[in-house]
Design a protein around this motif. Sequence first.
Motif, PDB file in Angstrom:
ATOM      1  N   LEU A 844       0.837  -1.201   0.000  1.00 26.25           N
ATOM      2  CA  LEU A 844       0.000   0.000   0.000  1.00 26.25           C
ATOM      3  C   LEU A 844       0.873   1.253   0.000  1.00 26.25           C
ATOM      4  CD1 LEU A 844      -2.627  -1.037   2.742  1.00 26.25           C
ATOM      5  CD2 LEU A 844      -2.703  -1.486   0.270  1.00 26.25           C
ATOM      6  N   SER A 845       0.623   2.140  -0.943  1.00 27.59           N
ATOM      7  CA  SER A 845       1.369   3.409  -0.975  1.00 27.59           C
ATOM      8  C   SER A 845       0.596   4.506  -0.255  1.00 27.59           C
ATOM      9  CB  SER A 845       1.599   3.844  -2.422  1.00 27.59           C
ATOM     10  OG  SER A 845       0.357   4.229  -3.013  1.00 27.59           O
ATOM     11  N   GLY A 846      -0.709   4.291  -0.049  1.00 26.89           N
ATOM     12  CA  GLY A 846      -1.563   5.316   0.535  1.00 26.89           C
ATOM     13  C   GLY A 846      -2.166   6.240  -0.507  1.00 26.89           C
ATOM     14  N   ARG A 847      -1.703   6.109  -1.769  1.00 27.53           N
ATOM     15  CA  ARG A 847      -2.240   6.975  -2.825  1.00 27.53           C
ATOM     16  C   ARG A 847      -3.410   6.320  -3.548  1.00 27.53           C
ATOM     17  NH1 ARG A 847       1.233  11.308  -3.815  1.00 27.53           N
ATOM     18  NH2 ARG A 847       3.104  11.217  -2.502  1.00 27.53           N
ATOM     19  N   GLU A 848      -3.752   5.071  -3.135  1.00 23.36           N
ATOM     20  CA  GLU A 848      -4.904   4.381  -3.716  1.00 23.36           C
ATOM     21  C   GLU A 848      -6.198   4.992  -3.162  1.00 23.36           C
ATOM     22  OE1 GLU A 848      -1.509   1.606  -2.602  1.00 23.36           O
ATOM     23  OE2 GLU A 848      -2.799   2.981  -1.491  1.00 23.36           O
ATOM     24  N   ARG A 849      -7.324   4.579  -3.747  1.00 26.72           N
ATOM     25  CA  ARG A 849      -8.626   4.933  -3.170  1.00 26.72           C
ATOM     26  C   ARG A 849      -9.224   3.668  -2.576  1.00 26.72           C
ATOM     27  NH1 ARG A 849     -11.772   9.296  -6.690  1.00 26.72           N
ATOM     28  NH2 ARG A 849     -12.945   9.370  -4.748  1.00 26.72           N
ATOM     29  N   TYR A 850      -9.806   3.807  -1.392  1.00 29.31           N
ATOM     30  CA  TYR A 850     -10.193   2.654  -0.567  1.00 29.31           C
ATOM     31  C   TYR A 850     -11.713   2.575  -0.417  1.00 29.31           C
ATOM     32  CZ  TYR A 850      -5.280   2.404   0.927  1.00 29.31           C
ATOM     33  OH  TYR A 850      -3.898   2.273   0.952  1.00 29.31           O
ATOM     34  N   THR A 851     -12.279   1.411  -0.734  1.00 35.77           N
ATOM     35  CA  THR A 851     -13.693   1.156  -0.441  1.00 35.77           C
ATOM     36  C   THR A 851     -13.765   0.104   0.664  1.00 35.77           C
ATOM     37  OG1 THR A 851     -14.470   1.728  -2.657  1.00 35.77           O
ATOM     38  CG2 THR A 851     -15.854   0.229  -1.359  1.00 35.77           C
ATOM     39  N   ILE A 852     -14.347   0.503   1.802  1.00 35.95           N
ATOM     40  CA  ILE A 852     -14.468  -0.412   2.951  1.00 35.95           C
ATOM     41  C   ILE A 852     -15.885  -0.960   2.935  1.00 35.95           C
ATOM     42  CG2 ILE A 852     -14.306  -0.594   5.468  1.00 35.95           C
ATOM     43  CD1 ILE A 852     -12.510   2.050   5.190  1.00 35.95           C
ATOM     44  N   VAL A 853     -16.001  -2.265   2.699  1.00 32.79           N
ATOM     45  CA  VAL A 853     -17.306  -2.915   2.531  1.00 32.79           C
ATOM     46  C   VAL A 853     -17.869  -3.255   3.912  1.00 32.79           C
ATOM     47  CG1 VAL A 853     -18.558  -4.826   1.483  1.00 32.79           C
ATOM     48  CG2 VAL A 853     -16.536  -3.861   0.327  1.00 32.79           C
ATOM     49  N   LYS A 867     -11.532  -2.873  -0.732  1.00 32.51           N
ATOM     50  CA  LYS A 867     -11.262  -2.957  -2.170  1.00 32.51           C
ATOM     51  C   LYS A 867     -10.576  -1.669  -2.611  1.00 32.51           C
ATOM     52  CE  LYS A 867     -15.279  -5.891  -3.047  1.00 32.51           C
ATOM     53  NZ  LYS A 867     -16.612  -6.013  -3.686  1.00 32.51           N
ATOM     54  N   LEU A 868      -9.478  -1.807  -3.340  1.00 32.21           N
ATOM     55  CA  LEU A 868      -8.737  -0.644  -3.828  1.00 32.21           C
ATOM     56  C   LEU A 868      -9.111  -0.343  -5.274  1.00 32.21           C
ATOM     57  CD1 LEU A 868      -5.176  -1.492  -2.433  1.00 32.21           C
ATOM     58  CD2 LEU A 868      -7.035  -0.276  -1.306  1.00 32.21           C
ATOM     59  N   ASP A 869      -8.885   0.899  -5.708  1.00 32.02           N
ATOM     60  CA  ASP A 869      -9.166   1.249  -7.102  1.00 32.02           C
ATOM     61  C   ASP A 869      -8.169   0.600  -8.057  1.00 32.02           C
ATOM     62  OD1 ASP A 869      -6.999   2.768  -6.322  1.00 32.02           O
ATOM     63  OD2 ASP A 869      -7.665   4.617  -7.288  1.00 32.02           O
ATOM     64  N   THR A 870      -7.126  -0.055  -7.483  1.00 32.93           N
ATOM     65  CA  THR A 870      -6.157  -0.780  -8.320  1.00 32.93           C
ATOM     66  C   THR A 870      -6.656  -2.177  -8.660  1.00 32.93           C
ATOM     67  OG1 THR A 870      -5.055  -1.629  -6.347  1.00 32.93           O
ATOM     68  CG2 THR A 870      -4.222   0.436  -7.261  1.00 32.93           C
TER      69      THR A 870
END
Length: 905
Positions: A844-853, A867-870
């Motif tokens: 994790l770089s911290g620059r991703e966008r995070y969806t917490i289900v 889930k990450l946007d990657t």
Amino acid sequence: RMSGTANNPFQHIVEPLDPKNPDHQFYNLSKLGDPRYDRLPFSIRVLLESAVRNCDEFLVKSSDVESILNWKQTQTQTVEVPFRPARVILQDFTGVPAVVDFAAMRDAVMKLGGDPEKINPVCPADLVIDHSIQVDFNRNQHTGSLLFRSDSLQKNQDLEFDRNRERFQFLKWGSKAFRNMRIIPPGSGIVHQVNLEYLARVVFKHDGFFYPDSLVGTDSHTTMIDGLGVLGWGVGGIEAEAVMLGQPISMVLPEVVGYKLYGTPDKLITSTDIVLTVTKHLRQVGVVGKFVEFFGPGVAQLSIADRATIANMCPEYGATAAFFPVDEVSIQYLEQTGREAEKLAYITKYLKSVSMFRDYNEVSQDPDFTQVSVETHLYNVVPCCSGPKRPQDRIPVSEMKKDFETCLGAKVGFKGFQVAPERHSTVVPFEFNGNNYQLSHGSVVIAAITSCTNTSNPSVMLGAGLLAKKAIECGLNVKPYIKTSLSPGSGVVTYYLKESGVMDYLSQLGFEVVGYGCMTCIGNSGPLPEPVVEAITQGDLVAAGILSGNRNFEGRVHPNTRANYLASPPLVIAYAIAGTVRIDFETEPIAINSEGKEIFLRDIWPTREEIQAVERTFVIPSMFKEVYEKIEVVNERWNSLVAPSDKLYTWDTNSTYIKSPPFFEGLTRELLPPKSIINAYVLLNFGDSVTTDHISPAGNIARNSPAARYLTSRGLTPRDFNSYGSRRGNDAVMARGTFANIRLFNKFLNKQAPQTVHLPTGETLDVFDAAERYRQSGLPLLVLAGKEYGSGSSRDWAAKGPFLLGIKAVLAESYERIHRSNLVGMGVIPLEYLPGDTADSLGLSGRERYTIVIPEKLTPRMKVDIKLDTGKTFQVLMRFDTDVELAYFHHGGILNYMIRKMSEN
């Protein structure tokens, strides 16, 4: 209800304390018929009684009672149990935001159609105003006379009111608007001493039940009350508010270290010498997060004031509580401080009935401890101080001169100033009030008899008075440039010092009463004379402060005193007379009087027997009764202070101190199902050991900070900014100060700065400004962290601030216990990596966008997907550890939970 619940499974052990009075009952723990009870430490028995009495199978379960009974096994298993203290105490710095929250909750209940007057503390809450007064004025000497003009007290109290009128008006409104909330006005004393002498119940008689007094307080030295056998410790504001609203605090069942005391102290020893010795021992043992319980025949030799001094410094040795179970000496103290005979009778009877009354000489009563780590013979204690930078660095008085001179040349650190050898004998001449003096390294420039730690103890206060009397009779004095002060923790101290005839001698040496409050002990020491500051600066001198307080960290007492020593009140006077800490009292005279005679400290030092004789004569119950009967009405300025009388507070939109917080905006009566957090950005990316000091505003407001810009926009100049502490009632200041610590290390920047990267644009901004950009775009936020996130002091603003910045969740490797609980209290989700996972191992770089289900049906400590946007997905632990915590989350936090509960018809 603090006195039992209707569906309590332990109703069968309820019985009257006195068969002739069946209306007053108690939970008779001996009727549990469990042999484990009599082996429990006395402090754990208090936790057990609370769990039994409050068992409702929701907030407190039968399994919690079993966990506490089974302490011998569970103490090492990190088992969490609920505890409902009997009451709460607050001081004004931490009390203002609590009253602000309560006022805002009333508004919210009203909007939901409920009765706002339902928002009230359900247990007694006492707030003592003691943190605001400063030593702006002290002695003013008349030329050629030893008489002093005693107007310092009035001047300091007037200035305190001028500075804090707005805060005081708000607190006065709170005292009238809320039931169960009592405000002890400024000028009354220090919260912990007032607690000991007046507020402590020891045993409650309430709602038809007897039960042990216990408390939490929003100040770390709340532990002082443990010396009287009342279990208490310091907590953060959110926890205190929860307790006030009837919720238990969740705590890890602690290990209990036994500390055994033998023997009788030498006749020249003070309680301060004992506590500094105990503090050093327990620091070496390591008692962080544990209870310490004192036992052994030596305890019976200590007065309650002596025990309270030891318990007060509990934070300095790192324990949660430092408990002295109630014994006959405790009852004698309650009698001495004016408590009624009827109360003493039921306190004794109740505690004996539940096996909580101690005989320290009876070995068969000694419980099982986790370990008996220290055994101290009181006769071996020697006169000592602690310093120059930490309370645990004890130095025998006989070694003070040598120790200071070693520290002078030692490498910079807790015991070092790194002054070049050729500068050790630097002398700087200066003029003060028309006379010539000189300062050197080790010169005393502040000498303060201060702090509840010692001013609650008549033996050391009268010891100081008797020493002052002998010093004056020998023709000694204190140089006028030394900032001397006496700030007692209650009016009783002034009363017995005057009645015993020693106050005049203290005043002649410059130790006149300058105020009733914490003062020098918390750094409210006020300014030094300008010629003294110039001399210190010119010679780059290591000047000394000597105080009877409990903390002496660098920069705390005064910016110009680099060496600060904790000492007993008599030693404070002794070093003030000597004018330096570079003196060996055994071999060097303390001073030479006007007749040219050498006077040694031993010539003027009072013995324990002398002090006790005066104490027996002059510290009497009628004094305590007279002072405390009028404590709530004696301050004329407080009485004349006009405050609103409405049950709902009328917020002043122009105020920069008191503001209605936005915590409850948009709150509906209906409970909405939990929603997943979609496409969150990371606001901050941290490593290990981010403390509440990093997260939460503290100290001065930097001129280039978002908070400073806000205050400037409201027409204030930097001189009027005051501190974050004084502005804890204004969320606009506190939110802007969140993550504003200059020592903040954010991986996005790879350097220390109170800033972050606004990821959509790549701009580097102050943390508040970046969060505000995200808020305007409607984007949720997340914080990434390593191990021990939120360690350090328990601060409610370390959870409230992130909530106001729009942070929905924190993902960390581990959490400090109280901070995780505070995040839950504010509705922020504490997420934890699964064992073996870290940000690095997951890439994790911290620059991703995070969806917490977040599923609709939640269970304690369940795993959820991120889930990450990657395209990457991984699982984490959702750290809601109990059903109660899940209930808080569903409501958006504990305060929302209470508002909805109070809004129900």
